[in-house]
Motif scaffolding. Structure first.
Motif, PDB file in Angstrom:
ATOM      1  N   ASP A  29       0.825  -1.208   0.000  1.00 58.08           N
ATOM      2  CA  ASP A  29       0.000   0.000   0.000  1.00 58.08           C
ATOM      3  C   ASP A  29       0.861   1.260   0.000  1.00 58.08           C
ATOM      4  O   ASP A  29       0.599   2.212  -0.743  1.00 58.08           O
ATOM      5  CB  ASP A  29      -0.916   0.012   1.229  1.00 58.08           C
ATOM      6  CG  ASP A  29      -2.024  -1.028   1.155  1.00 58.08           C
ATOM      7  OD1 ASP A  29      -2.238  -1.583   0.060  1.00 58.08           O
ATOM      8  OD2 ASP A  29      -2.657  -1.277   2.197  1.00 58.08           O
ATOM      9  N   VAL A  30       1.885   1.274   0.851  1.00 58.42           N
ATOM     10  CA  VAL A  30       2.745   2.449   0.963  1.00 58.42           C
ATOM     11  C   VAL A  30       3.468   2.724  -0.345  1.00 58.42           C
ATOM     12  O   VAL A  30       3.517   3.865  -0.820  1.00 58.42           O
ATOM     13  CB  VAL A  30       3.749   2.277   2.121  1.00 58.42           C
ATOM     14  CG1 VAL A  30       4.894   3.281   2.003  1.00 58.42           C
ATOM     15  CG2 VAL A  30       3.046   2.454   3.459  1.00 58.42           C
ATOM     16  N   PHE A  31       4.009   1.675  -0.954  1.00 60.17           N
ATOM     17  CA  PHE A  31       4.784   1.920  -2.175  1.00 60.17           C
ATOM     18  C   PHE A  31       3.892   2.197  -3.373  1.00 60.17           C
ATOM     19  O   PHE A  31       4.301   2.914  -4.295  1.00 60.17           O
ATOM     20  CB  PHE A  31       5.749   0.756  -2.434  1.00 60.17           C
ATOM     21  CG  PHE A  31       7.028   0.920  -1.665  1.00 60.17           C
ATOM     22  CD1 PHE A  31       8.095   1.610  -2.207  1.00 60.17           C
ATOM     23  CD2 PHE A  31       7.140   0.440  -0.371  1.00 60.17           C
ATOM     24  CE1 PHE A  31       9.259   1.809  -1.486  1.00 60.17           C
ATOM     25  CE2 PHE A  31       8.303   0.623   0.356  1.00 60.17           C
ATOM     26  CZ  PHE A  31       9.365   1.312  -0.200  1.00 60.17           C
ATOM     27  N   GLU A  32       2.672   1.696  -3.364  1.00 63.23           N
ATOM     28  CA  GLU A  32       1.748   2.075  -4.425  1.00 63.23           C
ATOM     29  C   GLU A  32       1.465   3.573  -4.359  1.00 63.23           C
ATOM     30  O   GLU A  32       1.458   4.269  -5.382  1.00 63.23           O
ATOM     31  CB  GLU A  32       0.448   1.294  -4.317  1.00 63.23           C
ATOM     32  CG  GLU A  32      -0.530   1.591  -5.445  1.00 63.23           C
ATOM     33  CD  GLU A  32      -1.741   0.692  -5.405  1.00 63.23           C
ATOM     34  OE1 GLU A  32      -2.466   0.717  -4.383  1.00 63.23           O
ATOM     35  OE2 GLU A  32      -1.959  -0.044  -6.376  1.00 63.23           O
ATOM     36  N   LEU A  33       1.261   4.090  -3.150  1.00 66.69           N
ATOM     37  CA  LEU A  33       1.028   5.520  -2.986  1.00 66.69           C
ATOM     38  C   LEU A  33       2.270   6.337  -3.334  1.00 66.69           C
ATOM     39  O   LEU A  33       2.181   7.400  -3.969  1.00 66.69           O
ATOM     40  CB  LEU A  33       0.594   5.815  -1.550  1.00 66.69           C
ATOM     41  CG  LEU A  33      -0.825   5.366  -1.197  1.00 66.69           C
ATOM     42  CD1 LEU A  33      -1.063   5.478   0.299  1.00 66.69           C
ATOM     43  CD2 LEU A  33      -1.858   6.177  -1.960  1.00 66.69           C
ATOM     44  N   ARG A  34       3.438   5.843  -2.925  1.00 65.96           N
ATOM     45  CA  ARG A  34       4.665   6.572  -3.244  1.00 65.96           C
ATOM     46  C   ARG A  34       4.891   6.623  -4.759  1.00 65.96           C
ATOM     47  O   ARG A  34       5.341   7.656  -5.289  1.00 65.96           O
ATOM     48  CB  ARG A  34       5.870   5.937  -2.547  1.00 65.96           C
ATOM     49  CG  ARG A  34       5.897   6.186  -1.042  1.00 65.96           C
ATOM     50  CD  ARG A  34       7.212   5.763  -0.428  1.00 65.96           C
ATOM     51  NE  ARG A  34       8.326   6.572  -0.942  1.00 65.96           N
ATOM     52  CZ  ARG A  34       9.599   6.355  -0.642  1.00 65.96           C
ATOM     53  NH1 ARG A  34       9.929   5.344   0.174  1.00 65.96           N
ATOM     54  NH2 ARG A  34      10.551   7.125  -1.137  1.00 65.96           N
TER      55      ARG A  34
END
Length: 234
Positions: free
Chosen positions: A82-87
């Motif tokens: 989730d975090v890297f998709e947003l980043r």
């Protein structure tokens, strides 16, 4: 009324101790605990425990359920995803925008941040290295005049790093990480938006892949978000 310094100190201490116990497995995923039990175990009142648990819940390390107490989640692969998709959604176009809009002063700051990362890597100063890494990414947001973008990226990084999740020395050295940033800096300094976007995507996808290990990584390579007309730049 703001929290008194002593209360803040106790809350910070409780937060650090509970986080460490989760990361080391002392508090195992799936376990349930009450605020009362945790406060007794830590030898503190319930108030700082409640505050610390709320912070842990914000980070996704625990869940809080009415009448069931606190359930330990630990570090989940889905959270890294989730975090890297947003980043990726934020930083790939930001890198492209920086290549187009950065002025000479911001370009110089990018180069200086990369040089500082390399120096910190040479002397093995991980704290300094991480700070300069954050500075480099922050400059990209500043180039667009978007302070919120830089703040959100910092928050996303915190949500992973506070969990003790890192690739440094486990899968790559600080020098390796610094050199992954070199193509980003070169593209921004050279005003090449497409190359800047591609280099940022490569860096973030590589980091995500290393953190996730052998988890199926197809979302990073096939997601329509940045492959089929989304905000990413090919």
């Amino acid at each position: 009324m703001s929290e008194a310094p002593a209360a803040r100190s106790t809350t910070e201490d409780v937060f650090a101790r509970l986080r460490e116990q989760i990361l080391t497995g002392v508090l195992a995923p799936g376990e349930q605990h009450s605020i009362y039990r945790l406060s007794d175990a830590l030898g503190v009142s319930r108030t700082p425990v409640r505050e610390a648990v709320l912070r842990l819940a914000d980070l996704g390390l625990v869940t809080i359920e009415r009448n069931r107490g606190v359930t330990v989640r630990g570090v989940q692969a889905e959270d890294v995803r989730d975090v890297f998709e947003l980043r990726l959604l934020l930083e790939v176009p930001a890198a492209a925008g920086a290549a187009t809009h950065a002025d000479d002063a911001l370009r110089a700051r990018l180069v200086a941040a990369l040089d500082a990362m390399r120096q910190a890597a040479r002397i093995g100063d991980e704290v300094s290295f991480t700070g300069h890494d954050r500075d480099l990414h922050a400059v990209l947001g500043e180039a667009l005049g978007n302070r919120r973008l830089s703040q959100e990226v910092d928050r996303l990084r915190d949500s992973i790093q506070v969990r003790g999740v890192s690739t440094i020395d486990r899968t790559r050295t600080m020098s390796d990480i610094a050199e992954e940033h070199a193509p980003i800096v070169a593209a921004v300094v050279g005003g090449d938006a497409l190359a800047a976007a591609a280099a940022m995507r490569t860096h973030l996808e590589h980091t995500a892949a290393l953190l996730l290990g052998d988890v199926d990584l197809r979302p990073w390579t096939r997601s329509r978000t940045w492959r089929d007309g989304g905000p990413g730049i090919e």
